[in-house]
Design a protein around this motif. Structure first.
Motif, short mmCIF file in Angstrom:
data_model
loop_
_atom_site.label_atom_id
_atom_site.label_comp_id
_atom_site.label_asym_id
_atom_site.label_seq_id
_atom_site.Cartn_x
_atom_site.Cartn_y
_atom_site.Cartn_z
N UNK A 128 0.85 -1.19 0.00
CA UNK A 128 0.00 0.00 0.00
C UNK A 128 0.88 1.24 0.00
N UNK A 129 0.64 2.11 -0.90
CA UNK A 129 1.38 3.36 -1.01
C UNK A 129 0.82 4.35 0.01
N UNK A 130 1.73 4.99 0.72
CA UNK A 130 1.29 6.01 1.65
C UNK A 130 0.90 7.24 0.86
N UNK A 131 -0.19 7.78 1.21
CA UNK A 131 -0.63 8.99 0.50
C UNK A 131 -0.25 10.20 1.35
N UNK A 132 -0.05 11.31 0.72
CA UNK A 132 0.31 12.53 1.42
C UNK A 132 -0.86 12.95 2.29
N UNK A 133 -0.54 13.26 3.53
CA UNK A 133 -1.60 13.64 4.47
C UNK A 133 -2.24 14.93 4.03
#
Length: 172
Positions: A128-133
């Motif tokens: 899972x790619x972390x998305x920018x908060x």
């Protein structure tokens, strides 16, 4: 002679009355002596859903036809097993006419990952790619909300320098 003519006429009538019930015409006489010997052939092949026609013919030219019942479908089955991401099903296909349908649907199995690999199909578990908060909302310049906590107030039952109870868990 008149009497003789009447006698002959009576004899002819008597003989005719005995013979006529058996033979009404020359055609009947010839038919009585002929026995039909029919041969048959399929004039129209029956289908899975449509009737056919069988025709019978005699050497004398006499013919008749009868209906042949539809054969009905003769299905062969083919099972498609479900996979991780595709459902399974059974295909029924008629070997005579080729018509087919699908039934007995089984849902897809779904992936079962162990150590990052699917135990059914061997695909690697996607990372899972972390998305920018999302940016924090800007604070309002107004008064801060009162949550009811005042650190200067003493909490009941706790005094300064008191040791926690022995069954209390330390905070890490």
């Amino acid at each position: 002679m008149k009497q003789r003519t009447v006698s002959v006429l009576l004899i002819v009538i008597l003989i005719a009355s005995m013979v006529l019930p058996w033979v009404t015409s020359a055609e009947d006489w010839f038919e009585a002596e002929h026995e039909h010997a029919y041969f048959s052939y399929i004039a129209e092949e029956p289908g899975c859903e449509t009737a056919g026609v069988e025709t019978f013919e005699c050497d004398c030219g006499d013919t008749y036809s009868v209906e042949v019942e539809p054969l009905g479908h003769s299905y062969q089955t083919s099972v498609v097993k479900p996979s991780c991401d595709a459902e399974g099903y059974t295909v029924y296909r008629c070997e005579r006419c080729g018509i087919s349908y699908t039934d007995d649907v089984v849902p897809a199995l779904g992936h079962v990952f162990k150590n990052g690999i699917c135990t059914f199909c061997g695909v690697e578990e996607p990372v899972q790619q972390l998305t920018e908060a999302a940016p924090m909302p800007e604070e309002d310049e107004g008064e801060p909300e009162d949550d009811g906590f005042n650190p200067e107030e003493k909490t009941e039952g706790i005094t300064e320098g008191q040791e926690p109870a022995s069954d209390a868990e330390p905070i890490e």
